[in-house]
Write an enzyme that holds these catalytic residues in place. Structure first.
Site, PDB file in Angstrom:
ATOM      1  N   ALA A 295       0.846  -1.196   0.000  1.00  0.00           N
ATOM      2  CA  ALA A 295       0.000   0.000   0.000  1.00  0.00           C
ATOM      3  C   ALA A 295       0.877   1.241   0.000  1.00  0.00           C
ATOM      4  O   ALA A 295       1.840   1.320   0.772  1.00  0.00           O
ATOM      5  CB  ALA A 295      -0.926   0.010   1.216  1.00  0.00           C
ATOM      6  N   CYS A 296       0.556   2.194  -0.852  1.00  0.00           N
ATOM      7  CA  CYS A 296       1.258   3.478  -0.930  1.00  0.00           C
ATOM      8  C   CYS A 296       2.760   3.227  -1.089  1.00  0.00           C
ATOM      9  O   CYS A 296       3.177   2.567  -2.024  1.00  0.00           O
ATOM     10  CB  CYS A 296       0.913   4.317   0.281  1.00  0.00           C
ATOM     11  SG  CYS A 296       1.294   6.083   0.107  1.00  0.00           S
ATOM     12  N   ALA A 297       3.597   3.727  -0.163  1.00  0.00           N
ATOM     13  CA  ALA A 297       5.038   3.500  -0.278  1.00  0.00           C
ATOM     14  C   ALA A 297       5.385   2.024  -0.144  1.00  0.00           C
ATOM     15  O   ALA A 297       6.445   1.584  -0.610  1.00  0.00           O
ATOM     16  CB  ALA A 297       5.781   4.320   0.774  1.00  0.00           C
ATOM     17  N   LEU A 324      -1.987  -1.105  -3.771  1.00  0.00           N
ATOM     18  CA  LEU A 324      -3.083  -0.262  -3.310  1.00  0.00           C
ATOM     19  C   LEU A 324      -2.609   1.185  -3.262  1.00  0.00           C
ATOM     20  O   LEU A 324      -1.655   1.504  -2.535  1.00  0.00           O
ATOM     21  CB  LEU A 324      -3.566  -0.707  -1.924  1.00  0.00           C
ATOM     22  CG  LEU A 324      -3.894  -2.194  -1.756  1.00  0.00           C
ATOM     23  CD1 LEU A 324      -4.407  -2.463  -0.343  1.00  0.00           C
ATOM     24  CD2 LEU A 324      -4.905  -2.653  -2.797  1.00  0.00           C
TER      25      LEU A 324
END
Length: 560
Positions: A295-297, A324
């Site tokens: 997710a994200c980073a 994500l």
């Protein structure tokens, strides 16, 4: 129910601050420089400026006579109280405010400034206009009513909240009542154990919740910027429990909250630690390959890991990858990125290296200014003008549980946004190996959010195109966090899907299909196809080499 998206309603990518802004920071001198440029331009073109001043004066005169010239946005809750429409004084103050807003926007639009200067000016004046809203004063009708209803106690409580936030919340209004939650008791409560720990992470394995389970495990990698338990808040919206109940073996990484001793941890450090965790998942489950979710980073981290494994010819250890709201293509077009020049980037690097870390509260402040009406002024009114406690909301509690970034990783992220290295083969080197995402021929499932201001959906879409293998992309109807936390029980859930990925996100959107409900079930069927055979559930956690060390949520998540 499925239907085509309505033509002409293409969702707009993030307009103002985004992930790059949060990583880079916004310097006050840059904002003031924009104000000086705007003022200088107005003085250099007095006739044009005078025309807009006269137009504003004419509108204010009509407002004083009682005319209603403008209608506030129906979605703007600041002016939902009927007093703003029915009371002559409040109606005039609102109309004057809207007239000022519209005339300033018109003046900037019709100025002779460059496109970049106009974008910067709109950005700065949007922040100023939100700050000077009449709803942010004690004359707010809600504040007046609460003052009388409480016998003046609302003002006393508001001053107390203001003083407390100045002392303990970095000067920002608190978004949540923190004492209502406790890690391991009210959030992050799913049963499991820490089965592995290294300097950077703890690996948790969760107890099964189904009679049968799939052979290949799922390893969830959260962003280093936040705590892992966004995937395990309350049981009703726990992604971990959803996966467990549907037969998946679930492991989750809990990153350590770094301090000045860990200033040299960079992206390669995180990839090496994650590779260790991947191998532990394989050893415990006996699976040859693992399903990754980032997710994200965390999505950037699993992509870098796969590129590293591919360069070592060991990519067979990964069965699939789910991304994500993750950026791999870091090109973001927004006014805030216009402030991120070479000098600003170097100043941000120097600042974090001097301190050893980038403080989580500094990033939180930037994130709050992404949506100031929702994340600052809304709580300004509630906490200070009305004297009320902020709500007890688990997502906001998680959001306020800040973490730090080590200086080296912060520098890597700044370079990532500066050079956009993953868009060309070998542009990024991790652990001594060049990364080429087109050679990462692992099936992938990517999720973006229509209203995401942090990782704009069109950039997430372009990121999907960088990957090799069979790719799926869905566009959730939510923002950055709600796109992840999107359980089937949410009646407002819907998404756009289109199996044909074109080069243009607009074309993909217009040809897509609107699907009612959460994307979780669609992802579940996709991941189950890539999780091997089903077998009888093994209730024991860990194995002889990696025995359970302590109960979830572990130690690292509690470090402040």
């Amino acid at each position: 129910m499925r239907e085509k998206p309505t033509p002409g309603l293409l969702p707009t990518p993030a307009t103002f601050i985004n992930a790059q802004s949060a990583i880079t920071g916004l310097r006050g001198r840059d904002l003031f420089s924009t104000l000086r440029s705007v003022a200088a331009h107005g003085l250099r073109h007095p006739v044009r400026s005078a025309r807009h001043v006269l137009a504003l004066g004419g509108q204010l005169g009509r407002v004083l006579l009682g005319e209603t010239l403008h209608t506030p946005n129906p979605k703007d809750n600041r002016f939902a109280d009927p007093t703003w429409r029915l009371n002559p004084f409040y109606r005039r103050s609102l109309q004057a405010y809207l007239s000022w807003q519209k005339q300033v926007k018109s003046w900037i639009d019709e100025s002779g400034m460059s496109d970049d200067d106009r974008a910067r000016a709109h950005f700065v004046f949007a922040l100023l206009n939100d700050a000077v809203s009449p709803s942010n004063t004690l004359l707010n009708p809600l504040a007046i009513k609460e003052l009388f209803n409480s016998g003046g106690n609302s003002l006393v409580r508001g001053l107390s909240h203001l003083f407390d936030d100045l002392m303990h919340n970095n000067g920002l209004p608190s978004q949540v009542t923190k004492h209502a939650f406790e890690i391991g008791k009210t959030v992050a409560t799913t049963a499991g154990s820490v089965v592995f720990r290294n300097e950077l992470l703890e690996l948790m394995q969760y107890k099964p919740m189904s009679e049968k389970q799939y052979a290949k495990p799922l390893l969830i990698v959260p962003p280093q910027i936040n705590k892992y338990y966004i995937f395990d808040l309350s049981p009703g919206n726990s992604f971990v429990q959803y996966a467990l109940k549907n037969g998946l073996q679930v492991f989750v990484v809990s990153w350590r909250n770094p301090d000045v001793r860990h200033r040299e941890w960079g992206l390669s450090s995180y990839v090496e630690a994650l590779e260790e965790a991947l191998n532990v998942c394989r050893a415990i489950t006996g699976a040859r390959d693992v399903n990754l979710m980032g997710a994200c980073a965390g999505g950037l981290t699993i992509a870098a890991l796969q590129g590293h494994l591919q360069a070592k010819r060991q990519l067979r250890r990964v069965s699939s990858a789910s991304y994500l709201v993750s950026l791999l293509d870091s090109q973001i077009d927004s006014p805030a990125t216009l402030f991120a020049d070479e000098q600003t980037l170097e100043a941000a690097k120097r600042h974090s290296y001097q301190r050893g870390v980038l403080e989580g509260r500094d990033m939180a402040k930037i994130f709050a200014w992404m949506r100031p009406n929702d994340l600052i002024w809304n709580y300004w009114v509630n906490n200070y003008l009305l004297g009320k406690e902020p709500p007890a909301f688990d997502i906001l509690y998680w959001n306020s549980d800040n973490t730090r970034l080590p200086a080296a990783f912060h520098g890597d992220l700044l370079d990532f946004f500066k050079h956009n290295p993953l868009t060309h083969p070998g542009g990024l080197e991790v652990c001594g190996t060049p990364i080429d995402l087109q050679k990462v021929n692992v099936d992938s499932f990517s999720v973006a959010g229509i209203n995401d201001h942090i990782t704009p959906w069109d950039a997430v879409y372009r990121s999907t195109l960088l990957l090799g293998g069979d790719r799926r992309f869905v566009l959730s109807n939510s923002g950055h966090i709600q796109s992840i936390l999107n359980p089937p029980s949410n009646p407002k859930s819907n998404y756009i899907e289109n199996p044909k990925l074109s080069g243009d996100p607009r074309a993909w959107y217009y040809d897509g299909t609107h699907v009612e409900g959460s994307w979780w079930p669609r992802w579940l069927s996709w991941i189950q196809e890539r999780s091997g055979t089903q077998r009888e559930t093994l209730m024991a956690l860990g194995n002889q080499n990696y025995p359970p060390m302590e109960a979830a949520p572990g130690t690292y998540v509690r470090v402040r």
